[in-house]
Structures are given as structure tokens and as C-alpha cells.
Scaffold this active site. Structure first.
Site, PDB file in Angstrom:
ATOM      1  N   HIS A 215       0.786  -1.233   0.000  1.00 53.11           N
ATOM      2  CA  HIS A 215       0.000   0.000   0.000  1.00 53.11           C
ATOM      3  C   HIS A 215       0.810   1.271   0.000  1.00 53.11           C
ATOM      4  O   HIS A 215       0.247   2.361  -0.049  1.00 53.11           O
ATOM      5  CB  HIS A 215      -0.933   0.045   1.213  1.00 53.11           C
ATOM      6  CG  HIS A 215      -2.166  -0.769   1.039  1.00 53.11           C
ATOM      7  ND1 HIS A 215      -3.325  -0.254   0.524  1.00 53.11           N
ATOM      8  CD2 HIS A 215      -2.406  -2.071   1.289  1.00 53.11           C
ATOM      9  CE1 HIS A 215      -4.243  -1.203   0.472  1.00 53.11           C
ATOM     10  NE2 HIS A 215      -3.711  -2.322   0.935  1.00 53.11           N
TER      11      HIS A 215
ATOM     12  N   LYS B 244      -9.285  13.962   3.359  1.00 54.14           N
ATOM     13  CA  LYS B 244      -8.448  12.769   3.440  1.00 54.14           C
ATOM     14  C   LYS B 244      -7.642  12.900   4.713  1.00 54.14           C
ATOM     15  O   LYS B 244      -7.742  13.917   5.395  1.00 54.14           O
ATOM     16  CB  LYS B 244      -7.519  12.672   2.219  1.00 54.14           C
ATOM     17  CG  LYS B 244      -6.833  14.015   1.862  1.00 54.14           C
ATOM     18  CD  LYS B 244      -5.912  13.916   0.667  1.00 54.14           C
ATOM     19  CE  LYS B 244      -6.634  13.874  -0.652  1.00 54.14           C
ATOM     20  NZ  LYS B 244      -6.552  12.607  -1.339  1.00 54.14           N
ATOM     21  N   ARG B 245      -6.843  11.897   5.082  1.00 53.91           N
ATOM     22  CA  ARG B 245      -5.996  12.076   6.251  1.00 53.91           C
ATOM     23  C   ARG B 245      -5.052  13.268   6.036  1.00 53.91           C
ATOM     24  O   ARG B 245      -4.683  13.587   4.907  1.00 53.91           O
ATOM     25  CB  ARG B 245      -5.184  10.800   6.526  1.00 53.91           C
ATOM     26  CG  ARG B 245      -6.020   9.707   7.160  1.00 53.91           C
ATOM     27  CD  ARG B 245      -6.554  10.091   8.513  1.00 53.91           C
ATOM     28  NE  ARG B 245      -5.493  10.141   9.497  1.00 53.91           N
ATOM     29  CZ  ARG B 245      -5.372   9.305  10.521  1.00 53.91           C
ATOM     30  NH1 ARG B 245      -6.274   8.357  10.737  1.00 53.91           N
ATOM     31  NH2 ARG B 245      -4.363   9.416  11.359  1.00 53.91           N
TER      32      ARG B 245
ATOM     33  N   LYS C 276       0.372  14.351   1.186  1.00 53.01           N
ATOM     34  CA  LYS C 276      -0.877  14.695   0.501  1.00 53.01           C
ATOM     35  C   LYS C 276      -0.961  16.199   0.197  1.00 53.01           C
ATOM     36  O   LYS C 276      -1.824  16.647  -0.546  1.00 53.01           O
ATOM     37  CB  LYS C 276      -2.070  14.235   1.342  1.00 53.01           C
ATOM     38  CG  LYS C 276      -2.194  12.704   1.441  1.00 53.01           C
ATOM     39  CD  LYS C 276      -3.315  12.302   2.384  1.00 53.01           C
ATOM     40  CE  LYS C 276      -3.451  10.803   2.588  1.00 53.01           C
ATOM     41  NZ  LYS C 276      -4.185  10.130   1.492  1.00 53.01           N
TER      42      LYS C 276
ATOM     43  N   THR D 200      -8.584   6.544  -3.008  1.00 50.41           N
ATOM     44  CA  THR D 200      -9.930   6.063  -3.341  1.00 50.41           C
ATOM     45  C   THR D 200     -10.919   7.216  -3.203  1.00 50.41           C
ATOM     46  O   THR D 200     -11.985   7.182  -3.801  1.00 50.41           O
ATOM     47  CB  THR D 200     -10.364   4.904  -2.423  1.00 50.41           C
ATOM     48  OG1 THR D 200     -10.099   5.264  -1.068  1.00 50.41           O
ATOM     49  CG2 THR D 200      -9.630   3.629  -2.778  1.00 50.41           C
TER      50      THR D 200
ATOM     51  N   LYS E 124     -14.495   8.483  -5.387  1.00 54.71           N
ATOM     52  CA  LYS E 124     -15.800   8.892  -4.844  1.00 54.71           C
ATOM     53  C   LYS E 124     -16.213  10.253  -5.407  1.00 54.71           C
ATOM     54  O   LYS E 124     -17.383  10.479  -5.727  1.00 54.71           O
ATOM     55  CB  LYS E 124     -15.752   8.964  -3.310  1.00 54.71           C
ATOM     56  CG  LYS E 124     -15.298   7.688  -2.623  1.00 54.71           C
ATOM     57  CD  LYS E 124     -14.980   7.951  -1.135  1.00 54.71           C
ATOM     58  CE  LYS E 124     -14.175   6.812  -0.534  1.00 54.71           C
ATOM     59  NZ  LYS E 124     -13.571   7.166   0.776  1.00 54.71           N
TER      60      LYS E 124
HETATM   61  C1  LIG Z   1     -12.279   7.216   1.079  1.00 53.41           C
HETATM   62  C2  LIG Z   1     -11.844   7.656   2.429  1.00 53.41           C
HETATM   63  C3  LIG Z   1     -10.494   7.885   2.676  1.00 53.41           C
HETATM   64  C4  LIG Z   1      -9.426   7.762   1.613  1.00 53.41           C
HETATM   65  O1  LIG Z   1      -9.261   9.008   1.003  1.00 53.41           O
HETATM   66  P1  LIG Z   1      -7.976   9.318   0.098  1.00 53.41           P
HETATM   67  O2  LIG Z   1      -8.281  10.655  -0.476  1.00 53.41           O
HETATM   68  O3  LIG Z   1      -7.924   8.246  -0.941  1.00 53.41           O
HETATM   69  O4  LIG Z   1      -6.804   9.323   0.998  1.00 53.41           O
HETATM   70  C5  LIG Z   1     -10.109   8.293   3.940  1.00 53.41           C
HETATM   71  N1  LIG Z   1     -11.011   8.467   4.922  1.00 53.41           N
HETATM   72  C6  LIG Z   1     -12.324   8.272   4.709  1.00 53.41           C
HETATM   73  C7  LIG Z   1     -13.275   8.498   5.840  1.00 53.41           C
HETATM   74  C8  LIG Z   1     -12.792   7.855   3.472  1.00 53.41           C
HETATM   75  O5  LIG Z   1     -14.107   7.653   3.288  1.00 53.41           O
END
Ligand SMILES: *Cc1c(COP(=O)(O)O)cnc(C)c1O
Length: 796
Positions: A352, A540-541, A546, A648, A652
Site C-alpha cells: 500500500h 483525506k488524512r 498529501k 480512493t 468517490k
Molecule cells: C475514502 C476515504 C479515505 C481515503 O481518502 P484518500 O483521499 O484516498 O486518501 C479516507 N477516509 C475516509 C473516511 C474515506 O471515506
């Protein structure tokens, strides 16, 4: 299975009775519980049928091991997948109860940090929908990912006590409890020419499984998520009788700690003993469960690999490998070679991340102390591996050193995974290339066929038909409802992209969702949002790679521009952030504070605040993502190329018609392939350019000195924003800048200006949005699971 409305209604009433309330006076909370109990029962039934079918056909079973499953809520998704949403809505209406209010009573099952844990949860949905025989395995953390409270701009963490509302979905299976052994020592002896070893003086932790069911959509499939809870075994009477009070008491204290709390680090390891105990606890309990079931079904482990695919989600569950060896060698009497063959044909591993700080490495002494027998097995795997390599390339000791599993008093989990599994995959095309060229290059040269790619996917119904009703209606009107079962049918929407009536409705759907987010923010955080501004979103985190601080640097530049030119034309923008930082990650917490200070300072300037604003959404979670994605217009995916393995969140957003503003990193590359240059805004260095730039020597201070825009923005951090200075962020950018924010800044700013320009042409914008929705089908977890099933697990 078909359940009549009258049956469902009577079951709800019955369960309200169990909860000791009457339908007329029951609170929403009680209705949530009663309805969930009914749904859970249906799932249990459905699962029983499905398991019986699987057993009778002798199908291969997939076991997906992961330290994290970020499940979010269950009621809405299960009702949707069982196609019961409308029936339950109508039944509740008869009691004057609103289904959407009931949903709000459910806490998120936050048993994960971010993308990795959410991926595992999405795959349970995909596995069930595709009708595969599957188990997820993880830990029943009493406390999941912390609740984030922003106080005075600083993140504070509150415990996530989710079980009071979440346990309606947990089905205890006490008869399947197993013991897990820690510590002690190994006695070795010879008898009759045979070598024996026996584990002595270990302490015992009882692992009790609790099952959570995940229904597939329009399928007979159900995935079982088996979560292990750590308990102290029946009181240690023997120690007690010996007068060893501390021994008798101590064991129970440390036992329960194991499943107490999730480690809140994302993409970062913390070499703590408790974490290693958690990992072995998950692996030993799960391997015992899988082998016990296999023995019940077949009476031998000879055909174990033929009937079981075990997947390791990142290196966190690596110990499942030596644990299966232990069972085969010590408990079933297999010889080494025979055992090793079974193990290698059973396991596959997903990598990952390529970032060093996330590579799991354990101190050898700690490892040996906590897991003496597992240590011996790992040492033997390593001895044979090194011997094998010496025969192939004994002349290259450096290479052997790099590939070794034990070295430098450390246990390298990734090397063990790559060596012991039949398949290693990355999570996007670019990432899968990088692991072959970089981190695992030595292994790739030795066994090139072992490496493959499966680009991530999402349980897309959660973010579309379950979260965006307006867009879902429009899609049904235009392309029919086949897309809810088969994401590839979204492609049919492409021919409506230029249709102005459809575009109008698409814009209205977006406006509705923006208003819903604005309503939430007003109610929850007392913040009002301009719903006629562009909703530009980075959720995101919080992590330097990032690059939320790249986003911040551009906002500062916007702000300074508007201070200088208050009357200049400016397309109104709302920059929206949501992110949790690991509690010990200093820089990440500074960046949160920076964003909050920016938000406040800009909000105080009424001349500017109607054009530019920054909103920090507290406590980003799966449930909040379901509100945010439909409302988003720009998807910020701005990691330094080569650092985000897939992402991911990007999928979305795209599914909900947001335009990706991103680097060619992770799955952004695939998004770009699908929608093309006209429908995604790409900026920044490519992964290759990043490597080249580092090779020639990257000097951020030169950029700072020569670029007045950047200098002014960084200097504002130093002179203060809303009364707070940010020396550490500023100095990191000027003198180190590990994620090359300054190198990509100009390109990013140009891309942001292009966003504003494009938004003025709403016809064009809506068309781009529609093309993104139409292209999102590839990113379905159903597709990703099908890839795993064919390429890796060899199902069917
Ligand atoms: C989808 C999701 C992530 C992943 O987000 P990235 O932008 O791909 O890092 C992290 N936290 C939550 C709550 C999510 O639903």
C-alpha cells in the site's frame, strides 16, 4: 428471500418490545436499534443459507486479513443492498418516524484510519455482491479512530466509544473462541532422531469472535467480517494457588488491552510492543479459525491451498505466514518443504505504500521475546532464503543483504511477505510499476511473474445511490437503473453529457447537495457557506505527502491578491478541508491550525469573505464523506507524484461529478486515461520528473528567493495569520520541503486559475462533470474484486 411488509413491521414491534418500549413512545434511538436488530437477523439467515451453499459445493474461500476495516454505518447500506429501504421507510412512516432520522442514530464503525481500512470495507461489499465465499478478519477495537474536536484551531482527540450504538451489528460466536499464546520460551529436544520443540510458560489470551454481516447488492452473497475480541482466559487458578498473585492478575490486564484501541497512525509505523501483540493476536486467531473450519470440512490440510486464498492487506497481518507454518509443522506434523509449499500457494499480499516511514520493521529482540516460536520459524525461513540466494548470486552480497528478512537486528515484514506469497500487487498502475522498479526491484528481478496490479475500487453504491438521491434520479431517468448493479453501465451517461436539459438537472442536483452540506455546517459548526461559490474540496488524512499545505499556500496567495485588488473580478470559491492528523504528528497538527487560522482571518474581512472562504469540517469520517462527495465540484488530489499509492477518495468524487484537480499520481493516472485532458485538470511534475529533480538536487530555498509570490505567502506564515505564526511549516518548506511543494506551486496555481475560468462556462463545466460520472464505472469494487478473483485468488 422475500419479506413482506407486514412481517417486517411485526418484527420491528417485537424488537421494540425486547427493548422494553412501546411503538407509540419509542425514541428514534430505540427505532434505530429495533430496525437494525431485524436487519441483522435477516442477514444472519441469509448468511446461513449462503454458507450452506458454499459448503455443499466445496468452493474456495477467500480470507481477507486486515488490521483495519473502516466500515462506517451499516443500516442504510444493508437496507439498500437488501432492497428494503422503501418498505422500511413506509413502515416507519406509519409510526410517524422518519427513516433518515433513524440513520443518524448509528455511530460509525471506525475500525480503521483512512484509505487502507476503507478499501477493506469496500471489498467486503464487492465480495458479497459478486457472490464469493468470503471472510474479512480483524480486531474488535473497543475504541475506533478517535473523534476529532477542533478547539481554537487545534486538533484534540476524544475517545470513540462506538459500541453502545454499534453492537447491534455484532453477533458473538463464543463457541468459536480460540487461545493465542504470547511470550514464554521454547524447549527443544531430540527423541529417536526426531527434533521436537515445545512452547513453555506462555501466557494465554482468549480470542472471541464477533461477526458482522455485509450483504451483497441483489445477490445471495453475504460477507462475514469476523472481529476478534481479546479476553483473559478463565482465571489462572494455578498461578493463584502457587501464590503468584501478580501473575494471576497481570495476565488479565494485558490480555484485554490487546483489543482496546486502534493505533491512529496512517502511513506511518510505530514500533510498539502492544501493536505487535495486536498483529499476532489477529493472525493467530484467524489462522486457527480458517484451519479449524478447513479440518471440519475436509479432515486434512493437504488440500488447504486449493480451498483457501488468504490475503494480507499491507504487511500488518504478515505474521499469518509463520503462524500457518507453525500449525502445519508443530500441530499437524508436516515436514518443512510440504508446509512451505502449502503456505506459498495460499498467501497473496497487497502493498500500500512505498514511503520509508510506513515500512514495517520490528526489533528482533522484542519480536523474539513476544513470539519465541514464530521468531524461530521466521529465522528458519530467512536461513533457507539466504542459502537459496547464495546459490543464485553469491557474488552479490549487497543484494542478498537488501533482500534478507532478518538483518541488522530487525525483522523486515515486507521482505517476508514478498518472499512467502505467490502474488504481490500494487493498488494502481503507477504504484505497481514503482514497486517493481524501486522498493521490490531485487525481488522483481528474481521472480517477475509474482508481481501484478489491481487498481483499487470503491463500493460505489454507498456514495451514489445511497448518498446522492438527486443524481441517482437523473441517472435513472436517462440511462435506466442498470447502473446500480453494474457500474459499467454508467458509461451510457456519456451521450447525455452535452444535452442541455440533462445538464440543467445535473447542476440542480449539485446545488441540492451543496445546500445539504451547507445546512449541516450551519447546524453543526455554526458556519455559513456560500452555496454559489465553487466547492473546492480536499478531504483525506492530514499528511505532508498529501500536501494540504500546497493548497494552503495557494489560498494565502488568493487572499493576498484580494487584499491588493479588492474589486478585481474573482470567481467565488470555498475551500473545504476535512482531515484527521495522527495524534503524534506535529507538522500535520500545525497544518490544521494554519488552515483554521486562515479560515478565521479571511472570514473577518467582509470585503473578501463573500469571494473567498476556508471551511474546516471537523471529524472527517465515512459518514461525512457521504455528505461531502455529492456536494463537491473540485476534487483536490494533489500529492507529490509517486507518493499516493492509489487514493480512493478521488474515485468517490469523480462518481459524484467533481472535476479532479490533480497530479499524475496513484489512480489519478487511470482517471486521466478515462476522461482525458479536457475533463481533468492535471498539474505538477510526473513521478519520473520527481526522481530526476531529486537526482539533480532540489533546493527549495532557491525557489523561495527567486519567486516573489511564494516568498510573500511563506513570509505571511512567518509574520502571522490570525495572530499565530507558523515557523515550522515555513522553515520546512524553505529549507527541506520533502514533498516538493514549492517545485509544484506555480503549476498548481495556474491549474487553480484554470478552474475559475472553466467554471464561468457552466455548460462546459456541466459537460465535464457528466463525463466524469460516466467514466467512474471502472472504479467499482465489484470490478476490483473480479480482478482479484481471476488474477490472484483463482476463484472458479
Ligand atoms: C475514502 C476515504 C479515505 C481515503 O481518502 P484518500 O483521499 O484516498 O486518501 C479516507 N477516509 C475516509 C473516511 C474515506 O471515506
Amino acid at each position: 428471500m422475500n419479506y413482506s411488509k407486514s412481517y417486517l413491521k411485526s418484527e420491528i414491534v417485537k424488537n421494540l418490545g425486547t427493548l422494553r418500549v412501546k411503538p407509540e413512545t419509542a425514541s428514534n434511538e430505540k427505532y434505530y436499534k429495533a430496525v437494525s436488530m431485524v436487519v441483522n437477523k435477516l442477514l444472519e439467515n441469509k448468511s446461513k443459507h449462503f454458507k450452506a451453499h458454499n459448503a455443499s459445493t466445496g468452493r474456495k474461500q477467500v480470507s481477507y486479513l486486515s488490521m483495519e476495516f473502516l466500515m462506517g454505518r451499516s443500516l442504510k447500506t444493508n437496507l439498500h443492498n437488501l432492497m428494503l429501504t422503501e418498505d422500511i421507510r413506509e413502515i416507519l412512516k406509519e409510526f410517524d418516524v422518519n427513516l433518515s432520522d433513524i440513520y443518524e442514530c448509528e455511530p460509525d464503525a471506525g475500525l480503521g484510519n483512512g484509505g487502507l481500512g476503507r478499501l477493506a470495507a469496500c471489498y467486503l461489499d464487492g465480495l458479497a455482491t459478486r457472490g464469493y465465499n468470503s471472510y474479512g478478519y480483524s480486531i474488535l477495537y473497543e475504541f475506533g479512530i478517535f473523534k476529532q474536536k477542533i478547539i481554537d484551531g487545534w486538533q484534540t482527540e476524544l475517545p470513540d466509544n462506538w459500541l453502545p450504538g454499534g453492537e447491534v451489528w455484532l453477533n458473538p460466536q463464543p463457541e468459536l473462541a480460540v487461545d493465542v499464546h504470547f511470550g514464554g520460551h521454547i524447549d527443544e529436544f531430540w527423541d529417536n532422531g526426531y527434533h521436537y520443540s515445545s512452547h513453555k510458560n506462555y501466557s494465554v489470551v482468549k480470542a472471541v469472535p464477533y461477526d458482522m454481516y455485509v450483504s451483497g447488492y441483489n445477490s445471495t452473497g453475504v460477507s462475514v467480517l469476523r472481529l476478534w475480541k481479546a479476553e483473559s482466559p478463565a482465571f489462572d487458578m494455578e498461578s493463584f494457588n502457587r501464590g503468584d498473585y501478580t501473575g494471576a492478575l497481570g495476565q488479565s490486564i494485558s490480555a484485554e488491552a490487546i483489543s482496546k484501541i486502534l493505533y491512529p497512525n496512517d502511513n506511518h509505523t510505530q514500533g510498539k510492543m502492544l501493536r505487535l501483540r495486536q498483529q499476532y493476536f489477529l493472525c493467530a486467531a484467524s489462522i486457527a479459525d480458517i484451519t479449524n473450519r478447513h479440518m471440519r470440512d475436509y479432515g486434512t490440510l493437504d488440500n488447504f491451498a486449493e480451498k483457501n486464498a488468504i490475503h494480507i492487506n499491507d504487511t500488518h497481518p504478515t505474521l499469518a505466514i509463520p503462524e500457518l507454518m507453525r500449525i502445519l509443522l508443530d500441530e499437524c506434523g508436516y515436514g518443512w518443504d510440504q508446509a512451505w509449499k502449502i503456505v506459498r500457494e495460499t498467501f497473496a499480499y497487497t502493498n500500500h505504500t512505498v514511503m520509508k516511514e510506513a515500512l514495517e520493521i520490528w526489533n528482533e529482540d522484542i519480536f523474539k521475546e513476544i513470539l519465541p516460536r514464530i521468531y524461530q520459524i521466521v529465522a528458519e525461513i530467512n536461513r533457507r532464503f539466504v542459502e537459496e540466494m547464495n546459490m543464485c548470486f553469491g557474488w552479490d552480497q549487497m543484494r542478498i543483504e537488501r533482500m534478507a528478512i532478518l538483518s541488522n537486528h530487525q525483522v523486515r515484514m515486507a521482505n517476508l511477505c514478498v518472499y512467502a506469497t505467490h502474488t504481490v500487487n500494487g493498488v494502481s498502475r503507477l504504484h505497481s510499476e514503482i514497486i517493481k522498479d524501486d522498493v521490490f526491484n531485487d525481488f522483481y528481478k528474481m521472480t517477475p511473474d509474482k508481481f501484478t496490479n489491481v487498481t483499487n475500487g470503491i463500493a460505489y453504491r454507498r456514495w451514489l445511490s445511497q448518498s446522492n438521491p438527486a443524481l441517482t434520479s437523473l441517472l435513472k431517468e436517462t440511462i435506466g437503473d442498470g447502473f446500480i448493479e453494474d457500474a459499467s453501465e454508467l458509461a451510457k451517461f456519456k451521450k447525455f453529457a452535452a444535452d442541455s436539459a440533462v445538464q440543467k438537472k445535473l447542476e440542480q442536483a449539485k446545488q441540492t447537495a451543496k445546500q445539504a452540506l451547507a445546512d449541516y455546517m450551519l447546524k453543526k459548526q455554526k458556519i455559513s457557506m456560500n452555496v454559489d461559490s465553487i466547492f473546492d474540496v480536499q478531504v483525506k488524512r492530514m499528511h505532508e505527502y498529501k500536501r494540504q499545505h500546497l493548497n494552503a499556500l495557494n489560498i494565502i496567495t488568493d487572499y493576498l491578491y484580494l487584499l491588493d485588488n479588492p474589486d478585481a473580478p474573482f470567481v467565488p470559491k470555498t475551500y473545504i478541508f476535512g482531515a484527521k492528523a495522527a495524534p503524534g504528528y506535529y507538522m500535520a497538527k500545525q497544518i490544521i491550525k494554519l488552515l483554521c487560522c486562515l479560515s478565521e482571518e479571511i472570514a473577518r474581512n467582509s470585503q473578501i469573505s463573500d469571494k473567498l472562504s476556508v471551511v474546516y469540517i471537523e471529524d472527517y469520517s465515512v459518514t461525512l464523506s457521504e455528505l461531502i462527495m455529492p456536494a463537491s465540484e473540485i476534487s483536490e488530489q494533489i500529492s507529490l507524484a509517486g507518493t499516493e499509492a492509489s487514493g480512493t477518495g478521488n474515485m468517490k468524487f469523480m462518481l459524484n461529478g467533481a472535476i479532479t484537480l490533480g497530479t499524475l499520481d496513484g489512480a489519478n493516472v487511470e482517471i486521466h486515461d478515462i476522461v482525458g485532458d479536457d475533463n481533468m485538470i492535471v498539474f505538477g511534475m510526473t513521478a519520473e520528473e520527481v526522481v530526476q529533480r531529486k537526482e539533480i538536487g532540489y533546493s527549495p530555498i532557491e525557489i523561495y528567493n527567486s519567486n516573489p509570490t511564494i516568498r510573500r505567502a511563506i513570509d505571511l506564515m512567518l509574520s502571522g495569520i490570525n495572530g499565530q505564526t507558523f515557523e515550522d511549516i515555513a522553515n520546512s518548506l524553505k529549507f527541506n520541503d520533502p514533498y516538493m511543494v514549492l517545485a509544484d506551486f506555480d503549476s498548481y496555481r495556474k491549474a487553480q486559475n484554470k478552474v475559475s475560468e472553466l467554471y464561468l462556462d457552466r455548460k462546459k463545466w456541466n459537460e465535464m462533470s457528466a463525463i466524469n460520472i460516466a467514466g467512474a464505472g471502472y472504479f467499482s469494487a465489484d470490478r476490483a474484486i473480479e480482478d482479484y478473483a481471476q488474477k490472484i485468488w483463482k476463484l472458479n
